[in-house]
Design a protein around this motif. Structure first.
Motif, mmCIF file in Angstrom:
data_model
loop_
_atom_site.group_PDB
_atom_site.id
_atom_site.type_symbol
_atom_site.label_atom_id
_atom_site.label_comp_id
_atom_site.label_asym_id
_atom_site.label_seq_id
_atom_site.Cartn_x
_atom_site.Cartn_y
_atom_site.Cartn_z
ATOM 1 N N GLU A 97 -6.079 -8.972 6.065
ATOM 2 C CA GLU A 97 -4.532 -8.540 5.405
ATOM 3 C C GLU A 97 -4.465 -7.251 4.629
ATOM 4 O O GLU A 97 -5.430 -6.869 3.926
ATOM 5 N N PRO A 98 -3.851 -6.552 5.396
ATOM 6 C CA PRO A 98 -3.496 -5.060 4.662
ATOM 7 C C PRO A 98 -3.265 -5.151 3.226
ATOM 8 O O PRO A 98 -2.620 -6.233 3.235
ATOM 9 N N THR A 99 -3.700 -4.256 2.845
ATOM 10 C CA THR A 99 -3.096 -4.119 1.596
ATOM 11 C C THR A 99 -2.212 -3.698 1.034
ATOM 12 O O THR A 99 -1.722 -2.737 1.637
ATOM 13 N N PRO A 100 -1.025 -4.403 0.320
ATOM 14 C CA PRO A 100 0.734 -4.040 0.151
ATOM 15 C C PRO A 100 0.305 -2.082 -0.703
ATOM 16 O O PRO A 100 -0.506 -1.154 -0.796
ATOM 17 N N LEU A 101 1.123 -1.350 0.148
ATOM 18 C CA LEU A 101 1.097 0.016 0.274
ATOM 19 C C LEU A 101 2.094 0.349 -1.505
ATOM 20 O O LEU A 101 2.338 -0.482 -2.324
ATOM 21 N N ARG A 102 1.132 1.422 -1.817
ATOM 22 C CA ARG A 102 2.001 2.257 -3.603
ATOM 23 C C ARG A 102 2.258 3.325 -2.943
ATOM 24 O O ARG A 102 2.617 3.897 -2.413
ATOM 25 N N ARG A 103 4.075 2.527 -3.542
ATOM 26 C CA ARG A 103 5.151 3.428 -2.862
ATOM 27 C C ARG A 103 5.047 4.386 -4.573
ATOM 28 O O ARG A 103 5.054 5.134 -5.045
ATOM 29 N N VAL A 104 5.346 5.535 -4.125
ATOM 30 C CA VAL A 104 5.579 7.235 -4.323
ATOM 31 C C VAL A 104 6.952 7.979 -4.830
ATOM 32 O O VAL A 104 7.479 7.772 -2.790
ATOM 33 N N GLU A 105 7.307 8.813 -4.874
ATOM 34 C CA GLU A 105 8.619 9.515 -4.865
ATOM 35 C C GLU A 105 8.644 10.669 -5.062
ATOM 36 O O GLU A 105 7.689 11.536 -5.364
ATOM 37 N N PHE A 142 1.493 -5.749 8.862
ATOM 38 C CA PHE A 142 1.770 -3.824 8.625
ATOM 39 C C PHE A 142 3.521 -3.599 8.718
ATOM 40 O O PHE A 142 3.465 -3.302 7.068
ATOM 41 N N LEU A 143 4.222 -4.550 8.838
ATOM 42 C CA LEU A 143 5.723 -4.117 8.577
ATOM 43 C C LEU A 143 6.145 -5.111 7.142
ATOM 44 O O LEU A 143 7.288 -3.932 6.471
ATOM 45 N N LYS A 144 5.347 -5.964 7.594
ATOM 46 C CA LYS A 144 5.920 -7.121 6.196
ATOM 47 C C LYS A 144 5.156 -6.581 5.010
ATOM 48 O O LYS A 144 4.668 -7.987 4.230
ATOM 49 N N ASN A 145 4.178 -5.812 5.343
ATOM 50 C CA ASN A 145 2.975 -6.009 4.059
ATOM 51 C C ASN A 145 3.429 -5.725 3.070
ATOM 52 O O ASN A 145 2.925 -6.152 1.551
ATOM 53 N N GLY A 146 4.924 -4.946 2.382
ATOM 54 C CA GLY A 146 5.313 -5.455 0.997
ATOM 55 C C GLY A 146 4.637 -3.847 0.292
ATOM 56 O O GLY A 146 3.681 -3.370 0.998
ATOM 57 N N TYR A 147 5.117 -3.578 -0.462
ATOM 58 C CA TYR A 147 4.471 -2.566 -2.085
ATOM 59 C C TYR A 147 4.893 -1.833 -2.847
ATOM 60 O O TYR A 147 5.231 -3.651 -4.117
ATOM 61 N N MET A 148 3.725 -1.512 -3.751
ATOM 62 C CA MET A 148 3.521 -1.797 -5.245
ATOM 63 C C MET A 148 4.380 -0.250 -6.008
ATOM 64 O O MET A 148 4.479 0.354 -5.604
ATOM 65 N N GLU A 149 5.682 -0.830 -7.216
ATOM 66 C CA GLU A 149 6.031 0.471 -7.384
ATOM 67 C C GLU A 149 5.758 -0.023 -8.780
ATOM 68 O O GLU A 149 6.683 -1.191 -8.548
#
Length: 591
Positions: free
Chosen positions: A74-82, A186-193
């Motif tokens: 399972e892919p790890t949730p992405l880390r989102r940065v601006e 990967f498309l539906k992986n989600g992200y952490m912000e």
């Protein structure tokens, strides 16, 4: 199991693919993927789980392969940065874990081998041997005589791509459900912000390795649609000659012929001069072809990522009708919207901005051949922004005249560097800017702005040595033969390096840029892969393992105090293969 070279070669010759998921079990694919991505500084940016490329090992890759085999991956949730944009907004970038990056790089190679050969020639974004320059050069050759420009931008393209439609488009050529399911993960992986998890329901996450190729596959439908509309719309082989223009040329030819035969020389000389004056005036306003020829229609089109430009030889009503068709196709077929604020229909009398260049249709008063050609220009305000952004100068008001003026400024934070390093910093900035805008016909005008950069360089030296910038003109270490530079010595020679020189427009790009890419570069093992396969700790010589690769972001980050730092600096490497014990000692500061 087939080698990666053979697999990608076979896929590049096929229109559909099946049974490709098994390639994710091939450790050789992971070595190539690692070789492709390891050198980028961004690989040392922590993901949401805190992992980086540091400490990668064959054991980690084998564990990853086992998860893919037993379907527990399972892919790890992405880390989102601006990241701030030029216009004041922000661009949200997603950072995957290193394991996800390796898997995505393999998927990217497979998709590229399968799809790239079928992409439109008008698509230039994120493709092998394609670039902003090839997109501009392509339009320069295709858009001659354009009457109307449609400069369009897709609103939030990467964030609004429909997952179901994308998977459906992929399924037209990829027949293996396991592979499509992995892409969907990967498309539906989600992200952490800000430590808050958000699931994604649309879009391809920017910053991930597979995002560009997936966006190109999705937008290829737009390319094919515009190509089909172009075939329907185009008519005529060439514009008809303007009758009045032909009449004037006939008069001149007749007067020249009579002069050659010696008939009434004085009268014919006067006629010739009058006709030439009339022709020049007519050329200024009309040209030799009928610009309103109803039997000649053309569409030219180019796309770079989500920005595209359409050139149309037709009336404005016809141009508007084409634009509405494109909007309708995007809305109902791809579920994307046009960014109305950034999209406009422009007459050829005004420049249109595309990929940072001003694009115009040339109108020459003297040359018929130049008329209607496409001109590429460096915008004046872009140069001003470059000077301002890099703090080479500041715009002030002249106290005496009250007019705006530009004054060079120093970069105090560079004063700790050696003079040659300061010069290289300045040269790298102006070189990078020039290399991007070298296709512009007026790029030589940067020479005037280069004076500000040179004065800023001298002011920075002045800040370092507590002197005035003008004093360096009297120092032969910094001024020789009318040129500013830095004198330095290596082991064998005494050298004088000067500033980067801005030259006139080069007139062309790499002639081989659009040739079929040589994929053999992916399969030649570099020294890092060979060092990993040697299974030897480069510090203590241990051959039992397990082994891990220690990474650093940049060589200049090393201070050279610890022995392992001196070891890496001496070899000019950002990696060192260590046994697990030595790697632990290194991070504990005890190596």
């Amino acid at each position: 199991m087939l080698s990666p070279e053979v697999v990608l070669s076979i896929l590049s010759k096929k229109n559909t693919a099946d049974n490709i998921y098994k390639n994710l079990f091939n450790i050789e694919f992971y070595k190539i993927a690692y070789q492709n991505i390891y050198s980028k500084p961004s690989q040392m940016t922590p993901a949401s789980d805190g992992s980086t490329i540091d400490g990668i090992s064959e054991e980690r890759i084998i564990k990853l392969i086992n998860k893919l085999k037993d379907k527990t991956y399972e892919p790890t949730p992405l880390r989102r940065v601006e990241i701030p944009k030029k216009n004041g907004g922000v661009r949200k970038i997603n950072i995957p874990s290193i394991e996800d990056k390796l898997v995505q790089e393999i998927i990217r190679m497979i998709l590229e081998a399968l799809y790239d050969k079928t992409f439109s020639d008008a698509s230039h974004g994120f493709r092998p041997q394609k670039s902003c320059h090839t997109a501009l050069w392509y339009m320069k050759g295709k858009a001659r005589g354009t009457k109307w420009w449609i400069d369009a931008d897709i609103k939030g393209c990467f964030d609004n791509i429909n997952h179901q439609k994308l998977i459906k488009i992929l399924s037209e050529r990829i027949k293996e459900q396991r592979f499509l399911t992995l892409i969907n993960k990967f498309l539906k992986n989600g992200y952490m912000e800000n430590w808050i998890y958000t699931r994604t329901y649309s879009g391809v996450p920017q910053g991930t390795i597979i995002a560009p190729i997936l966006a190109n596959i999705y937008l290829d439908k737009l390319d094919k649609f515009i190509e089909s509309e172009t075939r329907k719309f185009n008519r005529g082989t060439k514009r008809e000659t303007d009758k009045e223009y032909g009449l004037r040329h006939g008069r001149i030819s007749n007067a020249k012929r009579q002069l050659k035969l010696g008939c009434n020389i004085e009268l014919n000389k006067e006629k010739l001069r009058r006709y030439q004056r009339e022709e020049r005036e007519y050329v200024r306003n009309h040209g030799c072809y009928n610009s309103q020829d109803p039997n000649f229609r053309r569409i030219s089109y180019v796309r770079y990522a989500d920005d595209f430009l359409i050139g149309i030889i037709a009336s404005k009503d016809e141009a508007t009708a084409i634009f509405e068709k494109v909007k309708k196709f995007l809305k109902f077929e791809l579920e994307l919207d046009i960014n109305e604020e950034k999209t406009k229909i422009t007459h050829n009398s005004e420049p249109v901005r595309f990929l940072g260049y001003n694009i115009t249709i040339l109108h020459s008063k003297t040359s018929v051949q130049i008329n209607g050609g496409v001109g590429l220009w460096l915008p004046h305000e872009v140069v001003k922004e470059f000077i301002k952004k890099n703090r080479f100068g500041k715009f002030t008001t002249n106290n005496e005249s009250g007019k705006p003026c530009l004054k060079s400024t120093h970069r105090a934070e560079l004063s700790f560097m050696e003079p040659i390093e300061i010069l290289n910093f300045y040269n790298s900035k102006i070189r990078g800017f020039f290399n991007y805008y070298k296709l512009a016909s007026n790029v030589h005008k940067l020479y005037g702005w280069n004076y500000i950069v040179q004065r800023s360089f001298l002011a920075t030296l002045g800040c370092k040595f507590k002197k005035t910038g003008s004093s360096f003109y009297r120092n032969t270490n910094y001024y020789r033969n009318g040129k500013i530079g830095v004198l330095f010595k290596n082991k064998f020679h005494e050298l004088f390096n000067g500033p980067f020189n801005v030259v006139k427009n080069l007139g062309k790009i790499d002639e081989n840029i659009d040739q079929i890419p040589n994929q053999n570069k992916y399969f030649t093992k570099n020294s890092l892969i060979k060092r990993i396969e040697a299974k030897t700790c480069e510090w203590c010589g241990d051959k039992d393992g397990p082994f891990e690769v220690h990474h650093i972001k940049k060589l200049k980050d090393l201070k050279g105090k610890a022995n392992w730092e001196k070891f890496m600096i001496s070899r000019k490497r950002k990696t060192i293969v260590l046994c697990e014990r030595c790697h632990d000692l290194l991070h504990a500061g005890k190596l």
